[in-house]
Design an enzyme around this catalytic site. Structure first.
Site, PDB file in Angstrom:
ATOM      1  N   GLY A 236       0.826  -1.207   0.000  1.00 14.78           N
ATOM      2  CA  GLY A 236       0.000   0.000   0.000  1.00 14.78           C
ATOM      3  C   GLY A 236       0.860   1.258   0.000  1.00 14.78           C
ATOM      4  O   GLY A 236       0.617   2.184  -0.737  1.00 14.78           O
ATOM      5  N   GLU A 661       8.506   2.566   7.832  1.00 12.74           N
ATOM      6  CA  GLU A 661       8.821   3.728   7.004  1.00 12.74           C
ATOM      7  C   GLU A 661      10.250   4.241   7.142  1.00 12.74           C
ATOM      8  O   GLU A 661      10.798   4.820   6.208  1.00 12.74           O
ATOM      9  CB  GLU A 661       7.803   4.839   7.306  1.00 12.74           C
TER      10      GLU A 661
HETATM   11 MO1  MOS Z   1       2.242   5.001   5.615  1.00 13.78          MO
HETATM   12  S1  MOS Z   1       2.614   6.324   4.092  1.00 13.78           S
HETATM   13  O1  MOS Z   1       1.918   6.109   6.894  1.00 13.78           O
HETATM   14  O2  MOS Z   1       0.819   4.248   5.123  1.00 13.78           O
END
Ligand code: MOS
Length: 695
Positions: A236, A661
């Site tokens: 995603g 991330e």
């Molecule tokens: Mo991540 S860009 O916070 O789904």
């Protein structure tokens, strides 16, 4: 301070519990959920960037065998709420960006739907569009706040005075490109209404409950009339973190073909205008230092874009607020509202682009000060969070820099640019810092039920995007209940399960894991260690009692080796190495995969990825995998991800920090810094393509 769980299952390199289902093809992704008598949707997209639809001729499409409905703004069911202009599909004749939905065909087969959609003839009253992001636009505006609720601007002291008085300064403008999210599984929704007016959505999403709460008001439904199911998701990167218009369109279409389910998978090309993307950014970075290489001023002014119909203000300057010490500080965000698709989240929105300019500027300033870039960063390590004054719950950037330097072989480095050659290749190395906040979202619930076979069923509506949630939550539940992982039967990805927050902001494990640990405590308190079949307990994510006392962030240091061919400018990155301080690792196997994946995506951002806007038409021209180049195996050399043993008793009961991330944060700066070391050429605009490295 939270009582930390005794790690037994936590820390094990458990193989993915969903692995067998995936490799045998039995794990259902959104499109594959079996529904009876399905129909297929293919949309019609706007062919202009701004204007009005004057006529739509659907007759040729309707005349095709197998076409069940052609939906346009003229005949579409009315939606209930119109606040979110991205989601209110086919409600007016206005076109706000090229590639917006202007119609949809539903047919017996996907081929028929696609062909019929191509036969829908739309006439427009086209108006001049404006899609050009520039830092000198006179209509830039300050949003009320930026994403995740941060203040738009911050200021402390006097940056201009500090710059004027400083021994050494850097004042440069850096830019990052427009990037599109390209998860392997396209955005897909299967919508089915039942006879009682309830809606089932099999959706490829990062949050079943988030989708439900976004689309319920648009469709005019109570939330309990919608069930969203997503047990497995093929990536995603943020683009599935908020519901986009296709979900509403699928639900609307299924209402039109009453009683029959509608399957709608976006094509790769359609994803370039309809599922969010990373805004391009223009970053003016100013740094000032004294003769000893101590920063006296840090300033970051960001200009980025949003769409005309819906504001998304990326928090690009936010990491600059906490990275390094300096008395005088300033951050600002300004937006241009353009006739472009709606930007949104892409892996580390804020931190990923926002650490590019500053981490390149830090390299430039280190060189100007005659300091090693690792030493320069260490010298500017803050004692506390510089803007809030709060201590860090844990901050091990310096350890990461030192440990990374040791593993990478930094001590042998000759700092002179262009000093190292290998045949026709100029070889350089570079470093940059990584960071990502440790978020906890409120309001997830977990239920634990002791069942047949002596297993504990653990239920929470969490999402696994391929990240490893199925496995990591199983491990957390096992430790929380003090049983083996084989005694845990996890259920996730369904709004029929307790509410869960979105898999976003690297907050999933903290938020959901904390709820599971709380539920396990309630369960043991109530039923002890010898429960009876059917015993059940539940709880929600507790508030973190230390949330206001500490600044909570993960850190890392990334190293890159770059080779630039002296004749052609070709760039190769044979080696990336990252060392991260991300709390306790729940599962080294899935964690390494997340960190290496993030670094790979960072490499891709540094060298290849760039959505090229054709300003004449207002669309991304390279909207497919032939021309939007994502790093492939051939582009990737050795990537090593390591972590230090970090103990943080304040973040959550697992002692973990989010890792989805941080791996992409800083990679591009490390690559650009290494390219400068190789060649002496300072590139400040991504991507680092060969034309920028030829004299
Ligand atoms: Mo991540 S860009 O916070 O789904």
């Amino acid at each position: 301070m939270t009582g930390l769980l005794e790690p037994r299952a936590i820390g094990m390199a458990l193989e993915r519990v969903d692995g067998p289902a995936k490799v045998t093809g039995t794990a259902p992704y959104a499109f594959e959920h079996p529904v009876t008598d399905p129909t297929y949707l293919h949309p019609v997209l706007a062919g202009i960037a701004r204007g009005r639809i004057t006529a739509i001729d659907t007759s040729a499409a309707e005349a095709l065998d197998g076409v069940l409905a052609v939906i346009t703004h003229q005949n579409a069911p009315r939606l209930a709420a119109g606040e979110d202009a991205e989601l209110t599909v086919l409600q007016s004749d206005e076109v706000a960006f090229r590639g917006q939905f202007v119609g949809a065909v539903v047919a017996e087969t996907s081929e028929t739907a696609r062909h019929a959609a191509s036969l829908v003839a739309v006439s427009y009253d086209e108006r001049p569009h404006d899609v050009e992001l520039r830092g000198d636009r006179d209509d830039l505006y300050a949003p009320d706040q930026v994403s995740a609720g941060f203040p738009t601007d911050t200021t402390q002291g006097d940056v201009d005075a500090a710059l004027a008085a400083a021994a050494v300064t850097v004042a440069e403008t850096y830019t990052t490109a427009w990037y599109n999210n390209n998860p392997m599984e396209p955005h897909t929704t299967v919508a089915r209404w039942d006879g009682t007016g309830s809606l089932a959505l099999y959706d490829s999403t990062q949050g079943v409950h988030s989708v439900r709460s976004a689309v319920a008001p648009v469709l005019g439904l109570e939330q309990d009339r919608i069930r969203v199911v997503a047990p497995h998701v093929g990536g995603g990167f943020g683009s599935k973190g908020t519901a986009h218009a296709h979900v509403v369109l699928a639900a609307m279409a299924a209402r039109v073909v009453a009683g029959r389910p509608v399957k709608f998978a976006l094509t790769r090309q359609q994803m370039f205008s309809l599922v969010g993307y990373r805004t391009p950014t223009i970053q003016r970075v100013r740094l000032a230092a004294d003769g000893d290489g101590r920063l006296s001023a840090i300033s970051m002014d960001v200009v980025e874009q949003t769409s005309r119909i819906k504001e998304f203000a990326e928090q690009t300057a936010v990491p600059t607020r906490m990275m390094y010490a300096a008395q005088n500080r300033r951050t600002t965000h300004r937006l241009a509202a353009l006739d472009v698709p709606v930007p949104s989240w892409m892996r580390a929105p804020g931190e990923c682009p926002g650490m590019f300019g500053p981490e390149v500027a830090m390299d430039e300033l280190a060189i100007a000060c005659g300091l090693d870039p690792i030493e320069f960063r260490i010298r500017n390590e803050p004692e506390v969070d510089p803007e809030s004054g709060r201590p860090f719950s844990s901050r091990n950037l310096v350890t990461c820099l030192r440990e990374g330097g040791r593993r990478f072989g930094w001590s042998d480095r000759d700092p002179t640019p262009g000093a190292r050659r290998d045949g026709g290749w100029l070889v350089g190395t570079g470093v940059a810092s990584s960071t990502y906040p440790t978020y906890r979202m409120p309001g997830s619930g977990a239920t634990i039920r002791f069942g047949l076979g002596g297993r504990y069923r653990v239920e929470i509506g969490a999402a696994d995007l391929g990240t490893g949630t199925w496995t990591a939550l199983t491990q957390i539940a096992a430790d929380a209940l003090d049983v083996g992982v084989e005694e845990i039967e996890l259920r996730i990805g369904d709004t029929a399960l307790p509410r869960a927050s979105v898999a976003g902001g690297s907050s999933g494990i903290t938020s959901w894991g904390s709820a599971i640990v709380a539920a396990a405590q309630v369960f043991r308190d109530k039923f002890g260690n010898d429960p009876a079949e059917g015993d059940q307990a539940d709880s929600t994510t507790p508030e973190n009692p230390d949330a206001d006392r500490f600044a909570m962030h993960a850190f890392g240091a990334q190293f890159a080796e770059v080779r630039v061919h002296e004749d052609t400018g070709e760039v190769r990155v044979p080696r990336l190495l990252g060392v991260f301080a991300v709390g306790r690792i729940i599962n080294p196997r899935t964690a390494r995969s997340q960190l290496v994946g993030g670094m790979t995506m960072g490499l891709s951002m540094a060298l290849h990825e760039q959505s090229v806007l054709d300003e004449r038409f207002g669309h991304v021209v390279n909207h497919d995998f032939a021309e939007y180049h994502i790093a492939t195996n051939a582009d990737v050399g050795t990537i090593e991800a390591h972590w230090i043993d970090e103990h943080d008793p304040y973040v959550n009961p697992m002692g973990s920090k989010g890792i989805g991330e941080i791996g992409i944060v800083g990679t591009a700066a490390a690559v650009v810094n290494a390219a400068h070391h190789a060649t002496g050429i300072r590139v400040r605009d991504l991507p680092l393509t060969l034309d920028k490295l030829l004299h």
